[in-house]
Design an enzyme around this catalytic site. Sequence first.
Site, PDB file in Angstrom:
ATOM      1  N   SER A 158       0.857  -1.189   0.000  1.00  0.00           N
ATOM      2  CA  SER A 158       0.000   0.000   0.000  1.00  0.00           C
ATOM      3  C   SER A 158       0.895   1.241   0.000  1.00  0.00           C
ATOM      4  O   SER A 158       2.069   1.173   0.399  1.00  0.00           O
ATOM      5  CB  SER A 158      -0.844  -0.018   1.273  1.00  0.00           C
ATOM      6  N   TYR A 171      -1.312  -1.015  10.670  1.00  0.00           N
ATOM      7  CA  TYR A 171      -1.547  -1.215   9.225  1.00  0.00           C
ATOM      8  C   TYR A 171      -0.303  -0.785   8.442  1.00  0.00           C
ATOM      9  O   TYR A 171       0.202  -1.530   7.601  1.00  0.00           O
ATOM     10  CB  TYR A 171      -2.783  -0.431   8.759  1.00  0.00           C
TER      11      TYR A 171
HETATM   12  N1  LIG Z   1      -8.819  -0.958   0.177  1.00  0.00           N
HETATM   13  C1  LIG Z   1      -7.771  -0.165   0.179  1.00  0.00           C
HETATM   14  O1  LIG Z   1      -7.899   1.086   0.262  1.00  0.00           O
HETATM   15  C2  LIG Z   1      -6.391  -0.738   0.061  1.00  0.00           C
HETATM   16  C3  LIG Z   1      -5.341   0.147  -0.261  1.00  0.00           C
HETATM   17  C4  LIG Z   1      -4.046  -0.351  -0.370  1.00  0.00           C
HETATM   18  C5  LIG Z   1      -3.804  -1.698  -0.186  1.00  0.00           C
HETATM   19  N2  LIG Z   1      -4.833  -2.534   0.138  1.00  0.00           N
HETATM   20  C6  LIG Z   1      -4.510  -3.943   0.368  1.00  0.00           C
HETATM   21  O2  LIG Z   1      -5.187  -4.751  -0.592  1.00  0.00           O
HETATM   22  C7  LIG Z   1      -5.486  -6.028  -0.009  1.00  0.00           C
HETATM   23  C8  LIG Z   1      -6.969  -6.312  -0.215  1.00  0.00           C
HETATM   24  O3  LIG Z   1      -7.731  -5.311   0.456  1.00  0.00           O
HETATM   25  P1  LIG Z   1      -9.273  -5.049   0.130  1.00  0.00           P
HETATM   26  O4  LIG Z   1      -9.510  -3.607   0.306  1.00  0.00           O
HETATM   27  O5  LIG Z   1      -9.630  -5.723  -1.132  1.00  0.00           O
HETATM   28  O6  LIG Z   1      -9.952  -5.809   1.376  1.00  0.00           O
HETATM   29  P2  LIG Z   1     -11.385  -6.492   1.550  1.00  0.00           P
HETATM   30  O7  LIG Z   1     -12.339  -6.052   0.498  1.00  0.00           O
HETATM   31  O8  LIG Z   1     -11.744  -6.308   2.985  1.00  0.00           O
HETATM   32  O9  LIG Z   1     -11.071  -8.052   1.269  1.00  0.00           O
HETATM   33  C9  LIG Z   1     -10.229  -8.768   2.124  1.00  0.00           C
HETATM   34  C10 LIG Z   1     -10.182 -10.205   1.629  1.00  0.00           C
HETATM   35  O10 LIG Z   1      -9.237 -10.914   2.437  1.00  0.00           O
HETATM   36  C11 LIG Z   1      -9.859 -12.113   2.901  1.00  0.00           C
HETATM   37  N3  LIG Z   1      -9.264 -12.499   4.167  1.00  0.00           N
HETATM   38  C12 LIG Z   1      -9.207 -11.801   5.329  1.00  0.00           C
HETATM   39  N4  LIG Z   1      -8.632 -12.531   6.288  1.00  0.00           N
HETATM   40  C13 LIG Z   1      -8.300 -13.721   5.720  1.00  0.00           C
HETATM   41  C14 LIG Z   1      -7.685 -14.896   6.195  1.00  0.00           C
HETATM   42  N5  LIG Z   1      -7.279 -15.018   7.475  1.00  0.00           N
HETATM   43  N6  LIG Z   1      -7.500 -15.922   5.336  1.00  0.00           N
HETATM   44  C15 LIG Z   1      -7.911 -15.834   4.044  1.00  0.00           C
HETATM   45  N7  LIG Z   1      -8.487 -14.747   3.544  1.00  0.00           N
HETATM   46  C16 LIG Z   1      -8.691 -13.711   4.369  1.00  0.00           C
HETATM   47  C17 LIG Z   1     -11.356 -11.743   3.014  1.00  0.00           C
HETATM   48  O11 LIG Z   1     -12.220 -12.868   3.004  1.00  0.00           O
HETATM   49  P3  LIG Z   1     -12.670 -13.651   4.360  1.00  0.00           P
HETATM   50  O12 LIG Z   1     -12.920 -12.591   5.398  1.00  0.00           O
HETATM   51  O13 LIG Z   1     -13.876 -14.425   3.964  1.00  0.00           O
HETATM   52  O14 LIG Z   1     -11.533 -14.537   4.715  1.00  0.00           O
HETATM   53  C18 LIG Z   1     -11.506 -10.936   1.743  1.00  0.00           C
HETATM   54  O15 LIG Z   1     -11.660 -11.800   0.636  1.00  0.00           O
HETATM   55  C19 LIG Z   1      -5.064  -5.946   1.449  1.00  0.00           C
HETATM   56  O16 LIG Z   1      -3.786  -6.526   1.580  1.00  0.00           O
HETATM   57  C20 LIG Z   1      -4.980  -4.445   1.726  1.00  0.00           C
HETATM   58  O17 LIG Z   1      -4.062  -4.143   2.750  1.00  0.00           O
HETATM   59  C21 LIG Z   1      -6.124  -2.084   0.254  1.00  0.00           C
END
Ligand SMILES: NC(=O)c1ccc[n+]([C@@H]2O[C@H](COP(=O)([O-])OP(=O)(O)OC[C@H]3O[C@@H](n4cnc5c(N)ncnc54)[C@H](OP(=O)(O)O)[C@@H]3O)[C@@H](O)[C@H]2O)c1
Length: 273
Positions: A158, A171
Site C-alpha cells: 500500500s 496497518y
Molecule cells: N482498500 C484499500 O484502500 C487498500 C489500499 C491499499 C492496499 N490494500 C490492500 O489490498 C489487499 C486487499 O484489500 P481489500 O480492500 O480488497 O480488502 P477487503 O475487500 O476487505 O477483502 C479482504 C479479503 O481478504 C480475505 N481475508 C481476510 N482474512 C483472511 C484470512 N485469514 N484468510 C484468508 N483470507 C482472508 C477476506 O475474506 P474472508 O474474510 O472471507 O476470509 C476478503 O476476501 C489488502 O492486503 C490491503 O491491505 C487495500
Amino acid sequence: MTQRKVKTSYPHPDTAAPSGDRPVALVTGASSGIGKALCLVLGRHGYEVAMIARGQAALENAAEEVEAAGGVPMVVPADVTNRNAHEAALDTILARTGRVDVAVAAAGLGYATPAESLDLERLQRMIDVNVTGFVNTIGLVLPHMVERDTGHIVGLSSLSGYRGLPGNGMYCGTKVFNRVFMQSLRMDLANTGVKTLCVCPGWVATPMTRGNKAKMQFVLDPDKLATKVYKAMVAGKSLLAVPHGLAEMTRFGLPMPDTLYDLFVGRRRMPFA
Ligand SMILES: NC(=O)c1ccc[n+]([C@@H]2O[C@H](COP(=O)([O-])OP(=O)(O)OC[C@H]3O[C@@H](n4cnc5c(N)ncnc54)[C@H](OP(=O)(O)O)[C@@H]3O)[C@@H](O)[C@H]2O)c1
C-alpha cells in the site's frame, strides 16, 4: 523497475485457447475488493483462478462472477494464517492443475490502531493476516515456481507502506513489511524465471475502507486498479504505485525530516482512524 525478460512456460493468457491449456492463478482475499477484482480480470484473460478466502458463500458468489467473465474458477476456502490449511489448499489446487503460474497475496485486514487505545488482540490479528498470511502464501507457492523456473508473485502492499500515518501504526507497519519483503524477493529472484510485482495503491473503494470516517482522497476503483495490476504484470514491472499523483506525494514525503512530516501529516485525521 522492469525485470529481466523471461520466456514463460505457461501459455500467454491472451493467446491461450478458451478451453485449452489455461494458465493458472492462485488469489488470496479472492471473495472481496481488490482480490476479487483481480480474479475477474485474470478470468477475463483466460485464467483458471483458484480463489482463497475463509468465507465459502462469498467465495462462491465471486466464483460465479469469474465464470460469467469467461474464467474457470476453483473455490478453495482456507485461512491464510493457518499454514497447514493453506498448504492443504495449495495441494488441492496442484492436484487439479499441476502448477500455479501466478500467485496473488491479497488477503488483508485494515483498521485503526490508535496509540491511546492499543488492543493487543486487534494488533495481533492484523499481523497474522497481513504478515504471516502473506508470507505463508508466497512461501508455499515459491518453491514450485523456482523448481519450474517460471511464475509470477504479486504482493499487495500500500502507499501506507512507505511512512507512518497517525492512528494507523499497525496497518502501516504490516504494509512496510509487505513492500520491503517484495523488494528483497525481486532481488533474490532476479536471475530466475520467477517475476515479482509489488502493488502499492492509495485508497481503494472496497469493503475494507467502506466504514472510514475520514475523507479519503483520490479513491481508486478496484476494477480499474485490477486492470492496471494485470497490465503491470504483463509488462514485467516490479512495482505499481498508484494513483500516480498520490504516489509521487508519498515519495516526496520520504526524505522529509520528522518535524516537517509531522506538520503536514501528523495532525490529520486518517481513514481507518
Ligand atoms: N482498500 C484499500 O484502500 C487498500 C489500499 C491499499 C492496499 N490494500 C490492500 O489490498 C489487499 C486487499 O484489500 P481489500 O480492500 O480488497 O480488502 P477487503 O475487500 O476487505 O477483502 C479482504 C479479503 O481478504 C480475505 N481475508 C481476510 N482474512 C483472511 C484470512 N485469514 N484468510 C484468508 N483470507 C482472508 C477476506 O475474506 P474472508 O474474510 O472471507 O476470509 C476478503 O476476501 C489488502 O492486503 C490491503 O491491505 C487495500
